[in-house]
Design a protein around this motif. Structure first.
Motif: not given
Length: 501
Positions: A314-340
């Protein structure tokens, strides 16, 4: 004569989910039997009660019990003498009325669960209404994606509310987790309990990357922080691919699917680095286009080989910490909770939640470091965050970094489970290079250049990873090989390129 058309009456506003009777019954049971109060008091907050007065009564009971005092209508009465809401319901006698029925004694725990569930439903209604209001408001710059991320963050807060109870584990559960970690280390071959870094010497010192840990990787510009991060990301993702091909269970793998948040470099630049590392083609040659047909074939073969690498950038510039949290959580969900594993490059480019012009940068960095630690605990994965060091390093004779060099906030050191420093003597030694001697140079000048060359031979293509803080074990340092041509870190010993560490 035309008849006037009047608007149809608005449908009555639906009532918010609530059960005031259950609230009253549970409060009465808590006052009758304080053991019940102690049992449910940590499951709820005053805000979970629909009736505000009931929330205040609950808070008062909680205060008394935290001070090891009895909570009864008699002991609570002085706390409500001036309460206007209590006066409207008949004064302190209302407290005694709550204990009039013993119905709550049997179902107090069920009532507590229902009160919590209904509070969550009300919170969902609130989030939904706010989402609708924001979506309908086009007076400001429209940014639907930002609104979606904000809604996801608010929904997560609703889901996380009351999570304290679920985080409490018995000692038996905790010891089971320890045994599983030890078994994982035994079966890994490299004796690591966490995710592999791909570097045997680093794994030996830190035992791999552990779940819920925040690892800060810091260094001055030019030390190779991003290179080390991309190396670790590749090694962990490649190990995951190999383990899945070998039919190893995901929870026993020493590899990981990796999320790389690159706030400085674009996704293609990062991918270019990794392909350069693995194909052994100089990254400068790739950018300039001065590449042979043989190297082009080598590059294409490497790209195909890495096509299914579980590394998400994810190369989005100027992310907020809350946006990063949201994106990481979303990616983990999409990867069947297997993001490690999550990697952030780098911490100082993240933004805090406040937009105030007077925001103190040190406080903002503190919020970001706390947020990164919360992300590690929430997703239960190691988070590697790269960080800049202050210029104080450059003013010292000894350039090796120290914890006090962490830039802008001591909270980075406090929140981190591990702090690693990347240091290369070679980088600084190059600035000390004397003039190349010629036939007119003096013996002293020739000797000075020879001494520099000897020093350069000792430090060439070498780096030191300093583990300055480690909650789980000892600190120390390991020497690594650094191939600047391909920006690649490896163990000092020669190893087969296809091996996994």
């Amino acid at each position: 004569m035309a008849t006037l058309a009047f608007p149809a009456p608005a449908a009555p506003e639906p009532q918010l989910p609530r059960n005031v009777e259950a609230e009253a019954a549970m409060l009465g049971a808590m006052m009758i039997d304080n053991r019940l109060a102690d049992d449910v008091i940590d499951r709820l907050e005053p805000a979970h009660f629909f009736e505000p007065l009931h929330g205040r009564v609950f808070a008062a009971i909680k205060t008394l019990r935290s001070n090891d005092m009895l909570a009864t209508p008699v002991t609570l009465r002085p706390m409500f003498d001036a309460d206007e809401g209590m006066k409207e319901l008949g004064g302190p006698a209302y407290l005694a009325g709550l204990t009039g029925s013993g119905a709550g004694l049997i179902g107090a725990r069920q009532f507590a669960q229902q009160i919590y569930d209904l509070a969550m439903l009300r919170a969902l209604v609130s989030v939904g209404r706010t989402l609708v209001d924001r979506a309908m408001d086009t007076s400001e710059e429209v940014n639907p994606r930002a609104q979606i991320e904000l809604a996801e963050e608010e929904l997560f807060k609703v889901a996380a509310d009351g999570g304290a109870e679920s985080s409490v584990k018995t000692f038996a559960q905790a010891t089971t987790m320890v045994v599983k970690q030890a078994e994982r280390a035994l079966n890994s071959g490299g004796h690591i309990a966490g995710i592999t870094t791909g570097l045997d010497s680093v794994n030996a010192l830190v035992g791999g990357l552990h779940e819920s840990d925040l690892i800060i990787v810091a260094g001055r510009p030019g030390m190779g922080k991003t290179s080390l991060a991309t190396n670790i990301a590749f090694n962990a993702a490649r190990r995951w691919m190999r383990d899945m091909d070998d039919k190893i269970a995901p929870d026993k793998s020493s590899g990981a699917k990796v999320a790389f948040f690159s706030l400085e470099m674009s996704a293609d630049q990062l991918a270019g680095r990794i392909i350069s590392e693995q194909s052994r083609i100089n990254s400068g040659v790739l950018r300039s286009g001065k590449i042979s047909r043989q190297e082009m074939g080598q590059l294409a073969a490497t790209a195909v080989e890495l096509e299914h690498l579980p590394l998400f950038i994810d190369d989005t510039a100027a992310l907020t910490i809350s946006s990063l949290h949201t994106r990481a959580r979303r990616l983990k969900r999409r990867q069947n909770n297997q993001l490690g594993l999550v990697i952030v490059d780098y911490l100082q480019l993240l933004q805090g939640s406040s937009r105030g012009s007077n925001e103190n940068r040190v406080q903002e960095i503190s919020e970001i470091s706390r947020g990164l630690k919360a992300l590690a605990k929430d997703l239960n994965v190691p988070v590697i965050a790269l960080s800049q060091l202050s210029r104080a390093v450059e003013s010292r004779e000894d350039k090796r970094p120290m914890l006090s060099d962490l830039r802008e906030s001591g909270s980075i050191e406090q929140d981190a489970d591990m702090v690693w420093f990347v240091y290369r003597d070679e980088y600084y030694n190059l600035f000390k290079q004397p003039s190349v001697p010629n036939e007119h140079s003096s013996d002293a000048e020739k000797a000075k250049y020879a001494d520099w060359q000897a020093d350069q031979m000792k430090v060439a293509n070498k780096a030191t990873l300093i583990v300055a803080k480690q909650r789980h074990g000892a600190t120390g340092a390991v020497d690594l090989k650094f191939d600047s041509e391909y920006t690649r870190f490896s163990d000092l010993e020669d190893r087969d390129r296809s091996s996994y560490h």
